[in-house]
Motif scaffolding. Structure first.
Motif, PDB file in Angstrom:
ATOM      1  N   SER A   1      55.706  33.242  77.947  1.00  0.00           N
ATOM      2  CA  SER A   1      56.756  32.236  78.131  1.00  0.00           C
ATOM      3  C   SER A   1      58.067  32.933  78.385  1.00  0.00           C
ATOM      4  O   SER A   1      58.426  33.884  77.707  1.00  0.00           O
ATOM      5  CB  SER A   1      56.870  31.334  76.903  1.00  0.00           C
ATOM      6  OG  SER A   1      55.640  30.668  76.698  1.00  0.00           O
TER       7      SER A   1
ATOM      8  N   TYR B   1      46.655  36.065  79.024  1.00  0.00           N
ATOM      9  CA  TYR B   1      47.822  36.023  78.159  1.00  0.00           C
ATOM     10  C   TYR B   1      48.873  35.163  78.861  1.00  0.00           C
ATOM     11  O   TYR B   1      49.106  35.314  80.060  1.00  0.00           O
ATOM     12  CB  TYR B   1      48.374  37.428  77.921  1.00  0.00           C
ATOM     13  CG  TYR B   1      49.728  37.442  77.253  1.00  0.00           C
ATOM     14  CD1 TYR B   1      49.872  37.027  75.937  1.00  0.00           C
ATOM     15  CD2 TYR B   1      50.853  37.833  77.953  1.00  0.00           C
ATOM     16  CE1 TYR B   1      51.127  37.013  75.335  1.00  0.00           C
ATOM     17  CE2 TYR B   1      52.099  37.833  77.362  1.00  0.00           C
ATOM     18  CZ  TYR B   1      52.241  37.418  76.048  1.00  0.00           C
ATOM     19  OH  TYR B   1      53.458  37.408  75.459  1.00  0.00           O
ATOM     20  N   LYS B   2      49.510  34.275  78.106  1.00  0.00           N
ATOM     21  CA  LYS B   2      50.595  33.440  78.642  1.00  0.00           C
ATOM     22  C   LYS B   2      51.918  33.964  78.110  1.00  0.00           C
ATOM     23  O   LYS B   2      52.139  33.993  76.893  1.00  0.00           O
ATOM     24  CB  LYS B   2      50.401  31.982  78.240  1.00  0.00           C
ATOM     25  CG  LYS B   2      51.477  31.058  78.786  1.00  0.00           C
ATOM     26  CD  LYS B   2      51.218  29.614  78.360  1.00  0.00           C
ATOM     27  CE  LYS B   2      52.291  28.686  78.863  1.00  0.00           C
ATOM     28  NZ  LYS B   2      52.076  27.299  78.388  1.00  0.00           N
TER      29      LYS B   2
ATOM     30  N   GLY C   1      45.267  31.066  71.323  1.00  0.00           N
ATOM     31  CA  GLY C   1      46.471  30.248  71.257  1.00  0.00           C
ATOM     32  C   GLY C   1      46.834  30.186  69.789  1.00  0.00           C
ATOM     33  O   GLY C   1      47.263  31.163  69.192  1.00  0.00           O
ATOM     34  N   GLU C   2      46.603  29.030  69.201  1.00  0.00           N
ATOM     35  CA  GLU C   2      46.756  28.929  67.752  1.00  0.00           C
ATOM     36  C   GLU C   2      45.526  29.497  67.058  1.00  0.00           C
ATOM     37  O   GLU C   2      45.567  29.847  65.889  1.00  0.00           O
ATOM     38  CB  GLU C   2      46.989  27.473  67.353  1.00  0.00           C
ATOM     39  CG  GLU C   2      48.335  26.962  67.844  1.00  0.00           C
ATOM     40  CD  GLU C   2      48.605  25.539  67.397  1.00  0.00           C
ATOM     41  OE1 GLU C   2      47.950  25.056  66.450  1.00  0.00           O
ATOM     42  OE2 GLU C   2      49.478  24.909  68.000  1.00  0.00           O
TER      43      GLU C   2
ATOM     44  N   PHE D   1      40.346  33.151  74.951  1.00  0.00           N
ATOM     45  CA  PHE D   1      41.797  33.222  74.803  1.00  0.00           C
ATOM     46  C   PHE D   1      42.181  32.942  73.368  1.00  0.00           C
ATOM     47  O   PHE D   1      41.393  32.440  72.568  1.00  0.00           O
ATOM     48  CB  PHE D   1      42.495  32.247  75.755  1.00  0.00           C
ATOM     49  CG  PHE D   1      42.043  30.814  75.635  1.00  0.00           C
ATOM     50  CD1 PHE D   1      42.758  29.901  74.865  1.00  0.00           C
ATOM     51  CD2 PHE D   1      40.905  30.377  76.302  1.00  0.00           C
ATOM     52  CE1 PHE D   1      42.337  28.582  74.763  1.00  0.00           C
ATOM     53  CE2 PHE D   1      40.490  29.047  76.204  1.00  0.00           C
ATOM     54  CZ  PHE D   1      41.209  28.148  75.429  1.00  0.00           C
TER      55      PHE D   1
ATOM     56  N   TYR E   1      41.423  31.574  68.170  1.00  0.00           N
ATOM     57  CA  TYR E   1      40.572  32.170  69.187  1.00  0.00           C
ATOM     58  C   TYR E   1      39.608  31.116  69.725  1.00  0.00           C
ATOM     59  O   TYR E   1      39.031  30.350  68.961  1.00  0.00           O
ATOM     60  CB  TYR E   1      39.788  33.336  68.577  1.00  0.00           C
ATOM     61  CG  TYR E   1      38.710  33.873  69.473  1.00  0.00           C
ATOM     62  CD1 TYR E   1      39.018  34.755  70.495  1.00  0.00           C
ATOM     63  CD2 TYR E   1      37.382  33.501  69.300  1.00  0.00           C
ATOM     64  CE1 TYR E   1      38.025  35.257  71.326  1.00  0.00           C
ATOM     65  CE2 TYR E   1      36.395  33.998  70.118  1.00  0.00           C
ATOM     66  CZ  TYR E   1      36.714  34.867  71.131  1.00  0.00           C
ATOM     67  OH  TYR E   1      35.734  35.355  71.955  1.00  0.00           O
TER      68      TYR E   1
END
Length: 139
Positions: A138, A135-136, A63-64, A61, A66
């Motif tokens: 929001s 994938y998140k 986020g900030e 994944f 890999y």
């Protein structure tokens, strides 16, 4: 002669359809594996969730930065027993080719949604998740 030829042609076409498409029980087996993941996650039940993943399964994944981790280890560390999570889950799609498959899942919470993409292999007669990316979104 036309009747024999027509019957033979129909038999060949039907054989191609039955061998070219996964049997319904393959989809049922894959859904069972995916449900181990979804139900185990919803109920904070690592034992159920872990049935879905091969021991070497990865989760990747961004986020900030890999990240790539062992999926079972990640969930074992992060999953705490407690009441069921308030979320809706759905299997959006399953695509199968022989002993390989992928699936798209949707897990909706009040304030965000996860889209999980699972890669599965049929290993020794059982469908196992061997890779996950997500994938998140929001809200």
């Amino acid at each position: 002669m036309n009747k024999i030829l027509s019957t033979l042609l129909l038999s060949i076409i039907m054989a191609g359809v039955s061998y070219g498409q996964p049997q319904k029980d393959e989809f049922a087996m894959i859904r069972q594996t995916l449900n181990y993941y979804l139900i185990g996650g919803t109920n904070n039940d690592f034992e159920t969730l872990s049935k879905a993943f091969h021991k070497d399964a990865t989760m990747k994944f961004f986020g900030e930065e890999y990240k790539s981790v062992n999926a079972r280890e990640f969930f074992k560390k992060g999953m705490k027993p407690g009441p069921a999570q308030q979320r809706e889950t759905a299997i959006i799609s399953i695509d199968v080719s022989g002993n390989a498959a992928d699936a798209k899942l949707k897990i909706t919470y009040d304030t965000f949604t996860f889209y999980d993409y699972m890669q599965l292999l049929k290993i020794e007669g059982e469908w196992m998740i061997v890779g996950k990316i997500f994938y998140k979104d929001s809200k």
